[in-house]
Design an enzyme around this catalytic site. Sequence first.
Site, PDB file in Angstrom:
ATOM      1  CG  ASP A  60     -39.795 -53.641  76.139  1.00  0.00           C
ATOM      2  OD1 ASP A  60     -39.610 -52.871  75.194  1.00  0.00           O
ATOM      3  OD2 ASP A  60     -40.915 -53.979  76.518  1.00  0.00           O
ATOM      4  CG  ASP A  61     -38.709 -49.489  75.588  1.00  0.00           C
ATOM      5  OD1 ASP A  61     -38.958 -50.119  74.547  1.00  0.00           O
ATOM      6  OD2 ASP A  61     -39.561 -48.814  76.195  1.00  0.00           O
ATOM      7  CB  CYS A  98     -43.102 -53.258  71.857  1.00  0.00           C
ATOM      8  SG  CYS A  98     -42.402 -52.191  73.135  1.00  0.00           S
ATOM      9  CG  HIS A 154     -46.737 -55.615  73.236  1.00  0.00           C
ATOM     10  ND1 HIS A 154     -45.962 -54.481  73.252  1.00  0.00           N
ATOM     11  CD2 HIS A 154     -48.018 -55.189  73.020  1.00  0.00           C
ATOM     12  CE1 HIS A 154     -46.719 -53.420  73.071  1.00  0.00           C
ATOM     13  NE2 HIS A 154     -47.969 -53.826  72.934  1.00  0.00           N
ATOM     14  CG  ASP A 303     -38.286 -54.076  72.298  1.00  0.00           C
ATOM     15  OD1 ASP A 303     -37.462 -53.262  72.747  1.00  0.00           O
ATOM     16  OD2 ASP A 303     -39.480 -54.077  72.645  1.00  0.00           O
ATOM     17  CE  LYS A 321     -41.139 -47.653  73.102  1.00  0.00           C
ATOM     18  NZ  LYS A 321     -41.537 -48.139  74.435  1.00  0.00           N
TER      19      LYS A 321
END
Length: 767
Positions: A60-61, A98, A154, A303, A321
């Site tokens: 993630d990120d 996300c 999520h 992601d 992002k």
Amino acid sequence: MQAAAAALTLLSVFFSLDCLSAQRLTQNQIQIQEQNDRNARSDAKRGAKNQPHILFILTDDQGFNDIGYHNPTLKTPTLDKLAAEGVTLENYYVQPICTPSRSQLMTGRYQIHTGLQHSIIRPRQPSCLPAHMDTLPERLREAGYTTHMVGKWHLGFYRRACLPTRKGFDTFFGSLTGSVDYYSYGSCDGPGLCGYDLHDDEGVAWGQEGKYSTTLFTQRARKILETHDPTDRPLFLLLSLQAVHTPLQTPKSYIYPYRDMANVARRKFAAMVSTVDEAVRNVTYALRKYGYYRNSVIIYSTDNGAQPFTGGSNWPLRGRKGTYWEGGMRGVAFVHSPLIKRRRRVSKALLHITDWFPTLVGLAGGNVSESQGLDGFDVWPTISEGKESPRQEILHNIDPLHKPHAQTTKWDRPSSAGEASVTKPKSPGSASKKLKKKKILRQKPKQKSAFKVKKFKKPPTFSHHSEGKFKPLPEPKPKHKPRPTTKTKTKVYPQSQKLSYYKPHHKSHSSGAPSGTSLPESQPPIKPRIRSKSRRTISENLSWTRPLPPKSKAKLKSHLKSKSRRTLPQNQNTSKQGGLLPKSQPTPRFKLQSPLPVWDTSVQAAIRVGDWKLLTGDPGHGDWVPPQVLATLPGPWWNLERAQTTSYKTSAHKNIWLFNITADPCERQDLADQRPDVVQRLLERLVYYNQTAVPVYFPPDDPRANPDLHEGAWVPWVDEEEDEEGKYDGVYKKGRNSKKKKKKKCKLCKLQSFFLNLNTRMISNRI
């Protein structure tokens, strides 16, 4: 009498023979059935051996510059080795945030076909993946796989039908919301609205506080590998790690190797990347230990891009992002497998996160044709054998709700195809009302355009393997005046028609995303037409109109000075072609060769076709942030992921960009002015995709989701019998009369915030 007795004896003999033969037949049938069962079991085991075990690791990120083989300052020996021995994907794309990335991984469809075009799914939003749409784990389970998920979901959870266990996974252990504390497992949706978020299958996993989430998820993944028999059934494990998403939390032992980093956020972020590397090492060790590795495929992917304000880095790519620049979408990824025929290489083939659905279903021996409307391609020959990618274009997104702040209040409602609509005109009245309307149009140059795109009667079909370059544009026709009409005709969605993003899109799109760098020869050209009242109603649909200058020369000079001051700091990194012009020169305006526009360029959209990438609307902050210039977080995570209007603009009223990504991967040379023919073709591709889109589904927050009403945990709150989707007409929109509450000035609040930031810095510097 003797004859009768003899007849009876003969009958008894015949009956006894029949019984014996029947018993023999029954025994033979049982033996045949047992043999068939043994053969079926052996065939199943043989098929399980042919079907590879699939381990998909989703971080993630994690940014482009947040892995060892791109940035040696980060210590990721396991990831570097796996990538070096497999295939590193250097032209691989995900989504900027996300939820869209995860939805496209699960469904193999673009987010314009799932209704999730806008932002993420908030914890209190009654939204999730469409109920009618099949998912990747469902297809793999039909192919005989055991499916497990560990980590972050999520993708909505407002009802039980949205949970991972109802979307194809046999087991689930992890969190349902977007951002969770790594130790307490608390998740907040704004200040003061927090709840516990750790779940085991469909129940709350209480009592895990104090355990670091990356370690806890790794232990559960290893337990799954230990208890499963690899020779019985193939395994699909999605390890969706929470790291390296905020909050920046990690054990102190991982921070020590990065003690020389001056930036505290970057130091903690790098330590979290090291925890991911150790987790991958432990899971891959378990694959070897329990007999999975020789027949396994390991996929590693992020992601979305990183957020530099929270320690991440996309350098040297542009943006971050949440933006549609390369830094927000070009993802870190590699594939490692003993089944790859050409290993130890770097692949620059164009790939997208939607491609994993048909690729993995094809590897599993499933039937991809049963999934209608896929936008992904089977790219296993590209990864394993180095063949050319079947994908030639990517629709990054079309978000009709993301508009400039000054224009958002003028939206009426997006159309069924996700197309931007302008404000519905009032009923014709007196001449004075008409004059007032004209005055408004003169005062506001950002007034909505009254252009209406002529749609195809039937959406054109495209081949996956269409080839060729951009065709030259036809010669422009003589200009003609627009036909006068009694009132402005605009494209609006009827109030009576119900919007529902749960309807499947057109069947013509079922075979996947069209490819190639040009429109097919058979497609009719798009002929836009104007239905407007006068030329004054034509807005900056393609940045054609110039901003209204001040009346006096003194005001004009002050206007130019203020504009140059605003644009100078943001444009220091621009190239010679896109650099600043002298003050004496007017603001550059984009003008196409085509006599009429085909797309409302104020709509946020991005598309990649071949080497070319087009962005319209507001793509987000387009800066190049070197590794960690800022040391503090400007705001909480939900402000960073929420769609906001930015003050950053490369030039006044600019809303269209064109880049050759192959020659200019850092997006420093805008070629929109030099190549209007390419811009025109890409705009037409956006029009085509927009005709296949479903309405955006972005409902309001539901107060029933409050964790205080559910023993302090985030859990489903809507009954299965309740039709929650039918409550909202597609998109949540505040009423026109709703006024924003004025915030009261609070000097004490500012003082408290100052000391809170000071205390945070002091605590951070101790580590």
